[in-house]
Design a protein around this motif. Structure first.
Motif, PDB file in Angstrom:
ATOM      1  N   LEU A  80       8.056  15.014   9.782  1.00  0.00           N
ATOM      2  CA  LEU A  80       8.626  16.078   8.967  1.00  0.00           C
ATOM      3  C   LEU A  80       7.635  16.392   7.852  1.00  0.00           C
ATOM      4  O   LEU A  80       7.233  15.500   7.094  1.00  0.00           O
ATOM      5  CB  LEU A  80       9.971  15.634   8.381  1.00  0.00           C
ATOM      6  N   ASP A 128      15.080  17.147   5.118  1.00  0.00           N
ATOM      7  CA  ASP A 128      14.447  18.010   4.127  1.00  0.00           C
ATOM      8  C   ASP A 128      15.461  19.081   3.717  1.00  0.00           C
ATOM      9  O   ASP A 128      16.060  19.743   4.576  1.00  0.00           O
ATOM     10  CB  ASP A 128      13.205  18.681   4.729  1.00  0.00           C
ATOM     11  N   HIS A 186       6.550  19.365   4.766  1.00  0.00           N
ATOM     12  CA  HIS A 186       6.921  20.558   4.009  1.00  0.00           C
ATOM     13  C   HIS A 186       5.883  20.833   2.935  1.00  0.00           C
ATOM     14  O   HIS A 186       5.289  19.911   2.384  1.00  0.00           O
ATOM     15  CB  HIS A 186       8.301  20.405   3.362  1.00  0.00           C
ATOM     16  N   TYR A 243      15.328  18.651  10.027  1.00  0.00           N
ATOM     17  CA  TYR A 243      15.102  17.255  10.373  1.00  0.00           C
ATOM     18  C   TYR A 243      13.732  17.097  11.033  1.00  0.00           C
ATOM     19  O   TYR A 243      13.106  18.072  11.456  1.00  0.00           O
ATOM     20  CB  TYR A 243      16.202  16.771  11.324  1.00  0.00           C
ATOM     21  N   PRO A 244      13.255  15.862  11.156  1.00  0.00           N
ATOM     22  CA  PRO A 244      11.962  15.632  11.801  1.00  0.00           C
ATOM     23  C   PRO A 244      11.950  16.102  13.259  1.00  0.00           C
ATOM     24  O   PRO A 244      12.978  16.114  13.938  1.00  0.00           O
ATOM     25  CB  PRO A 244      11.789  14.114  11.716  1.00  0.00           C
ATOM     26  N   GLN A 257       0.615  18.806   9.859  1.00  0.00           N
ATOM     27  CA  GLN A 257       1.311  18.427  11.095  1.00  0.00           C
ATOM     28  C   GLN A 257       0.312  18.039  12.176  1.00  0.00           C
ATOM     29  O   GLN A 257       0.496  17.039  12.881  1.00  0.00           O
ATOM     30  CB  GLN A 257       2.179  19.591  11.576  1.00  0.00           C
TER      31      GLN A 257
END
Length: 370
Positions: free
Chosen positions: A244, A226, A246, A238-239, A277
């Protein structure tokens, strides 16, 4: 088929939606950027030299779209710079991104079926929702692209036949002193035309955009990054454990130019990200693609703090031109090449499979990569 003819066919097919988009943005630009439509058309040509240098031949496609839709070239150019024109006057030196969206990448270590996925809720203005469409772009010497766009645009979110996906979100609340920059739509198209992740990152880091934008790149080989872009430096992340997510605020870093003053423009971004998440943790227990679809749909349909929720709905207290909703929710299986999306909010619509497979096109240039 050359770029001009490709654009002409697109413009003819989308003529009515393009007309609707021009009508809407004529009002929207005047309200939010203080620009009359005639001023937009007069000033939009200022982008031409930088676009020609950055993405050769794309303006021929834009000219073709204009011809097919029976509109002026400058009008189609303006539709492709609507992010720069929808909030503040990009020619006057103020900066405020204006696009919602919640994006995600899921790598094999996080998914119960071992596949790589990506997707997003595309949140945009309710008044323009009927112009949203999906393009399949076939170009000689380049990957085939499937992209979600507003009518008349040449790229926004999507995937290519080389296994590279792009999801993107606005980053609001950051203001920078910068001159005229590359409209984000052209950066996104160049990413989607990339054969490799290296090429895609070059497209991001070798250009200056006027506004801050978040770009989430996912590759079918189980990699995601990202990038939070600004007119100055960029940040990246990064994941974590294969996930990941956003939304619309800076997470990887706070740009030094705004370190003492930054406030997210979209405060709902601060809770949408952790809500997604949390919801996507259930993917680990999903032992089949069908179960993955179910978990993703439930997560992206979340109505916490409705109407400003993960699944966004118009707020009746806002001006009609400023009302947002989730116009499309997408879910791409980069392992199988299946591209699914909802026709409207995911809480009301199932993910439907597009008639094209992502990998129905070249995976590398003719003759290979060397």
């Amino acid at each position: 088929m050359d770029a001009r003819e490709r654009g002409r066919q697109y413009g003819e097919a989308a003529r009515h939606q393009i007309e609707r988009g021009i009508e809407f943005y004529g009002e929207a630009f005047a309200r939010s950027a203080g620009l009359q439509w005639s001023e937009v058309l007069e000033r939009s040509v200022g982008w031409i030299p930088m676009i020609e240098a950055y993405l050769p031949e794309i303006l021929e496609e834009v000219r073709g779209i204009a011809e097919g839709a029976n509109r002026r070239f400058e009008e189609i150019l303006a539709l492709n710079a609507r992010g720069e024109l929808s909030t503040q006057n990009p020619f006057a030196g103020r900066d405020k991104a204006d696009e919602g969206c919640s994006s995600f990448a899921l790598l094999p270590e996080a998914t119960g079926d071992g596949h790589t996925y990506c997707g997003q809720n595309w949140d945009w203005r309710a008044g323009i929702a009927d112009t949203v469409m999906v393009l399949r772009i076939v170009q000689p010497g380049k990957p085939t692209v499937i992209a979600q766009v507003e009518a008349g645009q040449i790229g926004r979110h999507g995937v290519n036949s080389a296994g590279l996906a792009l999801n993107a979100n606005g980053l609001g609340g950051a203001r920078f002193k910068a001159g005229l920059g590359m409209p984000g739509t052209f950066v996104r198209r160049k990413i989607l035309e990339s054969w490799t992740l290296y090429d895609a990152l070059q497209a991001v880091f070798r250009v200056t955009q006027r506004f801050s934008t978040n770009l989430l790149l996912t590759h079918r080989d189980g990699f995601a990054i990202d990038v939070e872009t600004t007119p100055g430096r960029h940040g990246w992340m990064y994941p974590e454990d294969g996930v990941l997510v956003h939304t619309n605020h800076f997470v990887a870093f706070t740009p030094p130019q705004i370190d003492g003053s930054y406030k997210p423009a979209d405060v709902d971004s601060l809770y949408r990200r952790p809500r997604i998440q949390k919801g996507l943790r259930g993917i680990r227990e999903a032992g089949s693609p069908k179960m993955v679809h179910k978990v993703v749909r439930a997560t992206m349909s979340d109505h916490f703090s409705h109407p400003h929720s993960v699944c966004c709905h118009p707020d009746p207290l806002e001006n009609a031109l400023d009302r947002y909703l989730t116009v499309i929710s997408s879910l791409v299986d980069l392992t199988t090449g299946e591209y699914r999306l909802t026709h409207g909010a995911p809480c009301e619509n199932e993910y439907e499979l597009l008639p094209w497979n992502v990998y129905d096109g070249p995976s590398e240039p003719v003759g290979g990569r060397g």
